[in-house]
Structure formats: C-alpha cells, structure tokens
Design a protein around this motif. Structure first.
Motif, mmCIF file in Angstrom:
data_model
loop_
_atom_site.group_PDB
_atom_site.id
_atom_site.type_symbol
_atom_site.label_atom_id
_atom_site.label_comp_id
_atom_site.label_asym_id
_atom_site.label_seq_id
_atom_site.Cartn_x
_atom_site.Cartn_y
_atom_site.Cartn_z
ATOM 1 N N ILE B 237 -26.029 -4.886 -46.450
ATOM 2 C CA ILE B 237 -26.095 -4.188 -47.733
ATOM 3 C C ILE B 237 -26.494 -5.214 -48.786
ATOM 4 O O ILE B 237 -25.754 -6.168 -49.027
ATOM 5 C CB ILE B 237 -24.732 -3.577 -48.090
ATOM 6 N N PRO B 238 -27.659 -5.052 -49.404
ATOM 7 C CA PRO B 238 -28.106 -6.022 -50.402
ATOM 8 C C PRO B 238 -27.102 -6.105 -51.546
ATOM 9 O O PRO B 238 -26.569 -5.084 -51.986
ATOM 10 C CB PRO B 238 -29.434 -5.445 -50.901
ATOM 11 N N ALA B 239 -26.863 -7.312 -52.031
ATOM 12 C CA ALA B 239 -25.842 -7.507 -53.067
ATOM 13 C C ALA B 239 -26.208 -8.699 -53.937
ATOM 14 O O ALA B 239 -26.534 -9.770 -53.420
ATOM 15 C CB ALA B 239 -24.486 -7.744 -52.417
ATOM 16 N N ASP B 240 -26.149 -8.496 -55.247
ATOM 17 C CA ASP B 240 -26.296 -9.624 -56.174
ATOM 18 C C ASP B 240 -24.936 -10.147 -56.607
ATOM 19 O O ASP B 240 -24.794 -11.286 -57.026
ATOM 20 C CB ASP B 240 -27.073 -9.184 -57.412
ATOM 21 N N VAL B 241 -23.952 -9.256 -56.550
ATOM 22 C CA VAL B 241 -22.590 -9.663 -56.906
ATOM 23 C C VAL B 241 -21.634 -8.894 -55.998
ATOM 24 O O VAL B 241 -21.856 -7.720 -55.687
ATOM 25 C CB VAL B 241 -22.310 -9.413 -58.406
ATOM 26 N N VAL B 242 -20.600 -9.592 -55.546
ATOM 27 C CA VAL B 242 -19.621 -8.991 -54.630
ATOM 28 C C VAL B 242 -18.234 -9.200 -55.207
ATOM 29 O O VAL B 242 -17.920 -10.285 -55.711
ATOM 30 C CB VAL B 242 -19.705 -9.647 -53.230
ATOM 31 N N VAL B 243 -17.429 -8.138 -55.162
ATOM 32 C CA VAL B 243 -16.038 -8.276 -55.566
ATOM 33 C C VAL B 243 -15.151 -8.001 -54.364
ATOM 34 O O VAL B 243 -15.357 -7.024 -53.643
ATOM 35 C CB VAL B 243 -15.697 -7.329 -56.731
#
Lengths: 459, 459
Positions: B237-243
């Motif tokens: 899953i493409p992600a620029d920011v992950v929490v």
C-alpha cells in the motif's frame, strides 16, 4: 364475555396503559375503549413549541399513533371527541358525553384507567378569555396559537417563565415576533436557584427577549375582539398573542368528584402499581401524584416520560403482570435557542422544605476540552447534604452539550451516591466531549472538598 | 531540611502528583523535582490528532502548564530533557541523564513518583524505523507528523484501528490526504463487539477511508530516505506517512529493572493509594495497572483521566493526606468525523474471559425526538448478566449527541445496577435531547425483558 377496560384520556399515559394491557390480554379476554375529549390521541405535547416555531413541519409529526392505528393494529377503540363527565365506582360505570352532539351515554367497566393529564393554571384575571390568549397543553391549543400567528400577530407576551413559557418564547423568536416575558418571580425558571436562574435571564436578554421580572399581571385588555395588551402593575404591555406559561396542575377534578382520593399536591393518589384507593380504578400520568425519592414526599410533576412509564406500569398490572413505578428524582431539561437548562433532585428551597441541611457549589467549566473547537461554557450547581455528603440536587445552565450531563446526576441521585463517590467515577473523556476532568467530576470534587472533615494535616 | 520528592515523568500523572503534594506541603517542608525526557510538561496527548487535523491552532494550546509555570507558581523544579535511567530503591536515589549533553547525575529522594506513561507498541517489522513512520504518543511525535505533512505527504496509512489510529485518520482526512487503514482484526475498534465495530467500519468507508481488514502488516519499504509503502500479505500500500495505532503498553521498563514489582498486565502494581510494593515509591498513570470493577481483575488502560486522578491520589497521600483510586469500569469515548463511539464495562470477549454469563441486546434509536431537526441515529448494545440482570457493559455508535450517554451506563456500572433498575430511572427528556423514552431506558428495558423470569401469564 371479555372483561372491559375503559381509559379516560387518550394521550401518553392512557394509551400506554391500553397498549400494554392489549399486549397481555387478547381481544377475546379484554375489550378496550379509550375516551379522548380532544381530536388527537397519543401525541407529543412537548413538541408543540417546535411546531409553532416551525422546527417541526406538520402537526401530524407530533402524533405517535392515531385512533385508526389503535383500532386497526391494537384492537383498541379510541374515541376522540368523547369526554368522560362522571365516574360511578360503585356501579363500575362512566358517563360519556359526545362533544359533536352533546349526547351522553353510559359504559360499564371492569378496569378503569384515569389518565386525564394536567390542565394549565388559568389565573382568574379580567379579560383572560379574550381571543389570542392561549394555554399550551394540547395539539388543539397549538392549532389556536397558529391561527393567532396567521392572523398577523407581531408582538407576543409570555406570562410565566417556566419550561413551556420559555420554549414558546423561542418559538415566537423563530417566527420573527417581538417577545416579552412577564414573570412574577425575580427570575425565569423558578425550579432553578436564583444564581442559575439569573444565567437564564441573561441568555434570554441576549436573544432579544424583553424581561419583566418581579411583576404580576393584573389583567388583559381587548380591542377588536382580541387581546391587545397585558395589564401589569407597571403599565400595559402591547400584545397580539399571549401564552400562559403559568404552570399546570393535575386534572383531577373528575376523580375528586367521583370519590377517588386526591392528595395534597392535587394529584390522584396511587400506589406504586398505579392503583387508586378505589377497587378497579387505576390512574397514571400528569393527573397523579408520585413519590420524590430525594425529598421522600409526594409531588405532582407533569412530564411525558413519567406519564409513559406510569401508563405502562398500569397496563402491565391490569393485564395480569407485575410492575411498579419507583418514583422520580425531579429531572427536567429544556433548550431555549442556544441555551440548555437542566435540573434534577432538590433546589435550595426544596431542600429546606424537606428539612435537609446542605452545602452548595457552583462550578464553571466547558463542554469540551478548552482547546477543542466549539467548546461552550457551562455552569453547574450541586447541593450536597452536610455531614453525609449525599448528593441532593444538581442544576446546569450552558450551551450545546451541557444539559444532558444532568442524567449522570440523576443516576447518582437514584443510587444515593455521595459527592465523594461521584468524583471518583470513570466517566468518558475525549477532547470533543469534555475536559480531561469532566465538569461533573469537577463539580463533585469541589462539593466533596467542602464537605470533607478537617484533617490534622489541613489545619 | 525539607523532604525531597522526585517525579519521573512530567505529564498528567506526574505533575498532578507534584501539584497535589505542593498544595499540602510548602517548599519549606518538601522540595519537588520532576524529570521529563521530552520537551514539554503537562500536556494533552489526546489532543494531538486535533492539532494535526488543524482543529487546534497551536501546539502550545495543548500544554496545560509549562515548566516555567510549575517553577514560578508551584515551586516545582520541572526539568525537561532529563531522563531518569535508573532507580536505586535501597539508596533512595535515581540516576538522571541530561539529554542535551548526555551527562548523568544522581539525586536522592524521600518520596519517588513513577509516572513514565505508556509507550506505543512498535512491532519489530522490517523497515519500521524509516522516516515518516510515527507513533502518536508525545507532543514531539506531533511535531514529527507535522513535518511529514509539510514535506508533501499525500497518502497516509494507519496501521491499527484503535482510538488513536482512527482519530489520526480523521486528522489526515481533514488535511486532505488519502487515508488507508490496515487492521489485523476483522473490524476497527476491537474494544467493541463485532456488530458494533461493523457500524464504525461502515462509517469510515462513507468518510472515504479505505479499509483493509483482516490483514497483517509484514513490513515497510523505503524510497529516497523515507517510507514509500506498507507491505502486507495482500500487496503493498503506497504511503507517504504512516501512523502506528497498534496500541500502547505501560512504560514500566525502568520500574521493572529497578526491582519494583510489575503485574501480569505489564503495568506497575500499586495499592489503591498508589503505593508500589517498595517503600517510598509511588506510581501513577499509564505505567500502572489498576482494578477493573466489573471483571474484578487487573487491567492496564492508558487514559488521561485515570492518569490525572491517580496522580492526584498519589500526591494527596504523599503530602500527608488520605485518598484512594477506586478502579475503573473501562469507559472510553471517541469521535471520528461525524461518528461518535463509546463503550464502558465489558464487551462479549471480556465478559467471557471473566467467566460471566450474559445476554445482550442491540437497540436502534435517535439522539432527539424523531420529529426534532437534527435527530441522529444511534445504536446501543448492552450486556447483562444472566440471572441477576446486572449490567456488565454498554457500547454506543451514533452521531452527534450519542456518545456522552455512555456516562449514564458508567454510573450505573459503578453502582452495580441491574437493567431492570436502569429502565426505571428518571432521566431527562425534552424533544431536542431525546425521544420520550431515552435510548438508555429503551435499551435497558429490552435487556430487562430478555432477563425477566417467565411468569405464569406470559406462558
């Protein structure tokens, strides 16, 4: 032959009783006839201000079940325009008047439920029967108020600043009328203590309501066949439409005349199963008195919730089941424009009358975390018994999100909690819902601190 | 010579303890030093999602009291950037590291309060230390998330659908990001039962959150020095920011290494006065375990309210007063965009684990009278013990005005009420606030009907 149940009054209490009885007794076992002198059954009288204010579109929206629904779905014969004018408990019979042709007839019963509701207090003042002066008790009243508005009323005067009066003030504001409130007491909402009532007064003024407090109404003047002004000791107040928010009393006249015992509050006396002191006769709703769990005294409180519950209890019992109504703690809530008002338990005057010694705290807080958008001011007042710390009552005035917190106090009162116990409870917290210490907990803590016995290290 | 109190951790629990101790002991009697390894004291971590979402303007809005305020107004020496790295209970001393220069020093104490909070669970997965992967635990984390956003993140992935995860999902939606939630369980909000969690899932989808349920994350990929995608068994899953919303655990490592007993929950064990089993050492907040009043077992629940209360109790006691923390009932509330979620007591899994037999009801109702504008749907679930009818737990999913009703159930749980008792309560009613039967009462009534013993007339 089935037994026959007659119900006097076709609103919340009466029709709840009828429906519950039907759930437990089929049409072969129990015939049910309900008499309602008005044109509607089972409706939300509490919704009338919102109908007048235009927040509710149609009168029919306030009707929970029509006579047709009762007949078709419940086999309950609900007769509107029928007024019970006499009860003969010895013969187990009632006299019914048909309001369309003024004819009368008798019906006998095995069980009778009296659910005649409350009637607005109409002070006997000169001119009070003028057109344009309205009580707000039934849907038929709503129709009459609406007619006054459609005839071009511009100036509304509310006489009496209780819940209904203030909710009608909101309705008239929403309809663009000039609104004046005349109240005999020094504050609106006399079920609140003075400093809390003052907050409501401030809010009303900010909404544009003209307040005349501490002033008695002495009469009404008419012009052109309808009310033209409200006469007070400090001058006349021009009025095109007047609403009487001067309170209600139990409509217990029929019961009293029929020898069914009525208490000092003016409400019909019942036991917890909603039986009157006369065999075969039950009563429920605004026409009865009930037990206040904090003052331990009889009170008459007109409120749809109690009426529904009491009717249900009567219906279960006369249907052969077992249920009791355990009394009230005096909870009430209201919204007037952006202001929310709530109370439960005893206020100072009520606590004094009950012979209780109390201390009180007033706490200001916010409905949400202070930094969260839409956090609104709220003020809470708590009364706690000296010595024991038992909660006696709570009052809230605030904005959106404030008032429903009263239910926590109502639950605490129900359980006879002390303020010390309340402050420890695990209430929900997230920034959109409350500060990290919910105002309920803060208020309880402040009250607990007042009540704490001095400890050596505090000296 | 005054006594000396050292506090490890400068947030809610630690600083509440310090403030309460100061209220009872002047600076001549008690010297107070608080060590905080981060840059801030006494702040609302719960407010971080609203800061990121732009609902709260400034980071400083979340700070209740700065170190300067503690020093100037409370004579409390709050040292940020100071980490306590060892405790020597025999010598009553701690070792402190200054994070600005990595030097260490010792301080002795008479009283020690451990308030080290919780730490986010960081699954040991490949790539988890990539830039752009954040826990949400401290204000410093908030600054880092903000930096990711200002660097142009467009696609956010939340790993784990608990409260914090979902609140961060809202924040990213408000900031205009694409939001994907990956949750190992079949539903978000695993503290709810499945049918209630499903309502939350539906609501999230309607908000535009992409849900990947029942899927485990197996790692993270990097590109250009920062996270580029979340790797799952069903693809990347493409992600620029992950929490990371993968939960927290008590930060009890320091205590454990110092010989201070820690329970099976991973939280430091204390008595009701917040004393650990080691003389002179107190603990409070997210790092301790506490007593669940319904399951009667130890639990570790990270929540600002408990931290504040426990800190206060510790501070009162070590200041020479007397106070106890009476445990929790597991109340929690959250809002994600227009959806409100709340729970208290035990859910089905927890009730089973506690060996309790229960029945449950799910009731749909509205937040206001059905005819009143703005009436919103709400669904309530209640668990009641078979036989006794005692309330065991409640869950609410709804819209505006729904969730805070959980406090009535929390109060009922606190008082060990049965559903039969709850249905009788005198809760507030007016059309802007509830139907004439408040949903709380309806749910309790349905549960009571389930639980009622069969009566002859019911057969």
């Amino acid at each position: 032959m089935p037994d026959r149940l007659l119900v006097v009054g076709g609103d919340a209490a009466g029709m709840s009783a009828a429906s519950q009885a039907r759930r437990r007794r089929s049409v072969d076992q129990l015939e049910i006839i309900a008499f309602e002198r008005g044109n509607h059954t089972s409706y939300s009288a509490c919704g009338i201000p919102y109908l007048v204010g235009g927040l509710v579109g149609e009168l029919d929206d306030l009707v929970v079940r029509t006579p047709e629904v009762f007949r078709d779905r419940f086999d309950i014969d609900a007769r509107t325009g029928h007024e019970v004018v006499a009860i003969d408990p010895d013969e187990r019979a009632v006299t019914v008047r048909r309001l369309d042709n003024d004819s009368e007839y008798r019906e006998t019963y095995d069980h009778l439920v009296i659910a005649t509701g409350a009637e607005p207090v109409r002070p006997s003042l000169p001119g009070i029967d003028a057109r344009g002066i309205h009580g707000v008790q039934t849907l038929d009243d709503a129709v009459k108020v609406e007619r006054s508005l459609s005839e071009g009323a511009r100036r509304a005067v509310i006489v009496g600043g209780g819940y209904i009066g203030l909710e009608m003030a909101e309705a008239f504001l929403l309809r663009g009328l000039e609104v004046t409130l005349v109240e005999q007491a020094p504050q609106p909402m006399v079920t609140l203590d003075p400093e809390m009532g003052a907050l409501v007064a401030d809010a009303l003024r900010q909404m544009g309501v003209k307040l005349h407090l501490n002033i008695a109404v002495s009469g009404f003047e008419e012009a052109g066949g309808r009310v033209s002004s409200v006469v007070t000791e400090e001058g006349d107040i021009p009025a095109d439409v007047v609403v009487l928010g001067t309170g209600t009393r139990p409509a217990a006249g029929l019961a009293r005349e029929s020898g069914i015992p009525v208490g000092e509050t003016g409400g019909i006396r019942t036991d917890a199963r909603m039986r009157t002191e006369i065999e075969g006769v039950w009563a429920a709703g605004d026409c009865v008195e009930t037990f206040h769990r904090i003052s331990r005294r009889a009170v008459a409180i007109a409120l749809g919730t109690h009426a529904n519950k009491q009717g249900r209890v009567a219906g279960i019992n006369l249907g052969g089941g077992y249920a009791t109504f355990p009394g009230v703690v005096g909870t009430a809530v209201s919204k007037i424009c952006s202001v929310e008002v709530a109370r439960t338990g005893l206020n100072e005057g009520q606590a004094e009358a009950a012979g209780l010694r109390f201390e009180s705290v007033v706490v200001e807080s916010t409905t949400r975390a202070g930094y969260y958008p839409g956090a609104k001011k709220m003020t809470m007042k708590l009364l706690a018994e000296v010595g024991t710390g038992r909660l006696l009552g709570a009052q809230i005035v605030g904005e959106e999100g404030a008032a429903k917190r009263i239910d926590v106090f109502a639950t605490a009162l129900w359980n006879e909690m002390t303020v010390e116990e309340i402050q420890e409870m695990d209430l929900s917290y997230a920034p959109p819902f409350s500060p990290v210490w919910d105002p309920v907990l803060i208020a309880a803590r402040k009250a607990a601190e007042l009540n704490a016995p001095a400890r050596p290290d505090d000296v």
